[in-house]
Design a protein around this motif. Structure first.
Motif, PDB file in Angstrom:
ATOM      1  N   MET A   1      58.710 -33.004 -16.066  1.00 52.29           N
ATOM      2  CA  MET A   1      58.693 -32.030 -14.998  1.00 52.29           C
ATOM      3  C   MET A   1      58.758 -30.644 -15.627  1.00 52.29           C
ATOM      4  N   LYS A   2      57.861 -29.785 -15.191  1.00 52.14           N
ATOM      5  CA  LYS A   2      57.862 -28.398 -15.674  1.00 52.14           C
ATOM      6  C   LYS A   2      58.977 -27.630 -14.968  1.00 52.14           C
TER       7      LYS A   2
ATOM      8  N   ASN B   1      55.818 -14.255  -9.506  1.00 57.69           N
ATOM      9  CA  ASN B   1      54.773 -13.457 -10.146  1.00 57.69           C
ATOM     10  C   ASN B   1      53.511 -14.260 -10.459  1.00 57.69           C
ATOM     11  N   ALA B   2      53.648 -15.567 -10.563  1.00 60.47           N
ATOM     12  CA  ALA B   2      52.490 -16.415 -10.880  1.00 60.47           C
ATOM     13  C   ALA B   2      52.394 -17.547  -9.855  1.00 60.47           C
ATOM     14  N   PHE B   3      52.396 -17.169  -8.582  1.00 56.51           N
ATOM     15  CA  PHE B   3      52.425 -18.162  -7.507  1.00 56.51           C
ATOM     16  C   PHE B   3      51.218 -19.100  -7.571  1.00 56.51           C
ATOM     17  N   GLY B   4      50.051 -18.565  -7.878  1.00 59.52           N
ATOM     18  CA  GLY B   4      48.860 -19.397  -8.002  1.00 59.52           C
ATOM     19  C   GLY B   4      49.015 -20.456  -9.071  1.00 59.52           C
ATOM     20  N   MET B   5      49.593 -20.061 -10.202  1.00 60.78           N
ATOM     21  CA  MET B   5      49.829 -21.022 -11.283  1.00 60.78           C
ATOM     22  C   MET B   5      50.853 -22.064 -10.856  1.00 60.78           C
ATOM     23  N   LEU B   6      51.882 -21.644 -10.115  1.00 63.89           N
ATOM     24  CA  LEU B   6      52.880 -22.580  -9.605  1.00 63.89           C
ATOM     25  C   LEU B   6      52.201 -23.645  -8.750  1.00 63.89           C
TER      26      LEU B   6
ATOM     27  N   VAL C   1      57.327 -29.229 -10.065  1.00 62.19           N
ATOM     28  CA  VAL C   1      57.811 -28.060 -10.799  1.00 62.19           C
ATOM     29  C   VAL C   1      59.184 -27.687 -10.254  1.00 62.19           C
ATOM     30  N   MET C   2      60.177 -27.636 -11.145  1.00 63.28           N
ATOM     31  CA  MET C   2      61.510 -27.200 -10.754  1.00 63.28           C
ATOM     32  C   MET C   2      61.587 -25.688 -10.911  1.00 63.28           C
ATOM     33  N   VAL C   3      62.089 -25.024  -9.874  1.00 67.82           N
ATOM     34  CA  VAL C   3      62.241 -23.569  -9.920  1.00 67.82           C
ATOM     35  C   VAL C   3      63.729 -23.267 -10.034  1.00 67.82           C
ATOM     36  N   GLU C   4      64.058 -22.441 -11.021  1.00 67.47           N
ATOM     37  CA  GLU C   4      65.453 -22.086 -11.276  1.00 67.47           C
ATOM     38  C   GLU C   4      65.709 -20.629 -10.923  1.00 67.47           C
ATOM     39  N   LYS C   5      66.897 -20.377 -10.421  1.00 63.61           N
ATOM     40  CA  LYS C   5      67.347 -19.010 -10.147  1.00 63.61           C
ATOM     41  C   LYS C   5      68.667 -18.837 -10.879  1.00 63.61           C
ATOM     42  N   HIS C   6      68.736 -17.826 -11.712  1.00 64.05           N
ATOM     43  CA  HIS C   6      69.927 -17.580 -12.542  1.00 64.05           C
ATOM     44  C   HIS C   6      70.275 -18.802 -13.378  1.00 64.05           C
ATOM     45  N   GLY C   7      69.230 -19.512 -13.855  1.00 67.76           N
ATOM     46  CA  GLY C   7      69.436 -20.657 -14.726  1.00 67.76           C
ATOM     47  C   GLY C   7      69.827 -21.953 -14.040  1.00 67.76           C
ATOM     48  N   ARG C   8      69.901 -21.925 -12.703  1.00 61.15           N
ATOM     49  CA  ARG C   8      70.274 -23.130 -11.960  1.00 61.15           C
ATOM     50  C   ARG C   8      69.095 -23.614 -11.127  1.00 61.15           C
ATOM     51  N   PRO C   9      68.845 -24.923 -11.105  1.00 60.95           N
ATOM     52  CA  PRO C   9      67.745 -25.433 -10.290  1.00 60.95           C
ATOM     53  C   PRO C   9      68.018 -25.210  -8.804  1.00 60.95           C
ATOM     54  N   VAL C  10      66.994 -24.703  -8.085  1.00 63.02           N
ATOM     55  CA  VAL C  10      67.175 -24.454  -6.657  1.00 63.02           C
ATOM     56  C   VAL C  10      66.166 -25.201  -5.787  1.00 63.02           C
TER      57      VAL C  10
ATOM     58  N   SER D   1      53.177 -31.661  -4.903  1.00 60.81           N
ATOM     59  CA  SER D   1      51.954 -31.770  -4.118  1.00 60.81           C
ATOM     60  C   SER D   1      52.221 -32.492  -2.801  1.00 60.81           C
ATOM     61  N   VAL D   2      51.354 -32.262  -1.839  1.00 68.13           N
ATOM     62  CA  VAL D   2      51.452 -32.947  -0.552  1.00 68.13           C
ATOM     63  C   VAL D   2      51.335 -34.453  -0.761  1.00 68.13           C
ATOM     64  N   GLU D   3      50.449 -34.860  -1.644  1.00 75.25           N
ATOM     65  CA  GLU D   3      50.267 -36.289  -1.891  1.00 75.25           C
ATOM     66  C   GLU D   3      51.549 -36.931  -2.414  1.00 75.25           C
ATOM     67  N   GLU D   4      52.218 -36.260  -3.334  1.00 73.30           N
ATOM     68  CA  GLU D   4      53.472 -36.797  -3.882  1.00 73.30           C
ATOM     69  C   GLU D   4      54.559 -36.799  -2.812  1.00 73.30           C
ATOM     70  N   PHE D   5      54.617 -35.757  -2.001  1.00 74.69           N
ATOM     71  CA  PHE D   5      55.594 -35.692  -0.910  1.00 74.69           C
ATOM     72  C   PHE D   5      55.377 -36.853   0.059  1.00 74.69           C
ATOM     73  N   GLU D   6      54.122 -37.085   0.442  1.00 74.20           N
ATOM     74  CA  GLU D   6      53.821 -38.171   1.380  1.00 74.20           C
ATOM     75  C   GLU D   6      54.153 -39.531   0.761  1.00 74.20           C
TER      76      GLU D   6
END
Length: 64
Positions: free
Chosen positions: A1-2, A11-16, A25-34, A39-44
């Motif tokens: 997982m990236k 800043n790179a929403f398209g790349m996300l 993709v895990m998004v971190e804020k202040h070093g903590r995963p939030v 993808s929709v396919e994976e969610f479904e």
């Protein structure tokens, strides 16, 4: 997982989005995963799996 920082995700929403279509993709804020973006396919797929497990639990409970 990236992993990306919230700032990089903003800043790179398209790349996300492009990356999340291929793998979660895990998004971190202040070093903590939030959040995790996926993808929709994976969610479904996950939603179907979870729903099947819930149905199995209900059936097992009714048999008792």
């Amino acid at each position: 997982m990236k992993t990306m920082s919230a700032r990089d995700a903003k800043n790179a929403f398209g790349m996300l989005i492009d990356t999340a279509r291929a793998e979660p993709v895990m998004v971190e804020k202040h070093g903590r995963p939030v959040v995790v973006v996926l993808s929709v396919e994976e969610f479904e797929r996950l939603n179907r799996t979870g729903n099947q497990e819930q149905k199995d639990d209900v059936r097992a409970t009714r048999r008792k």
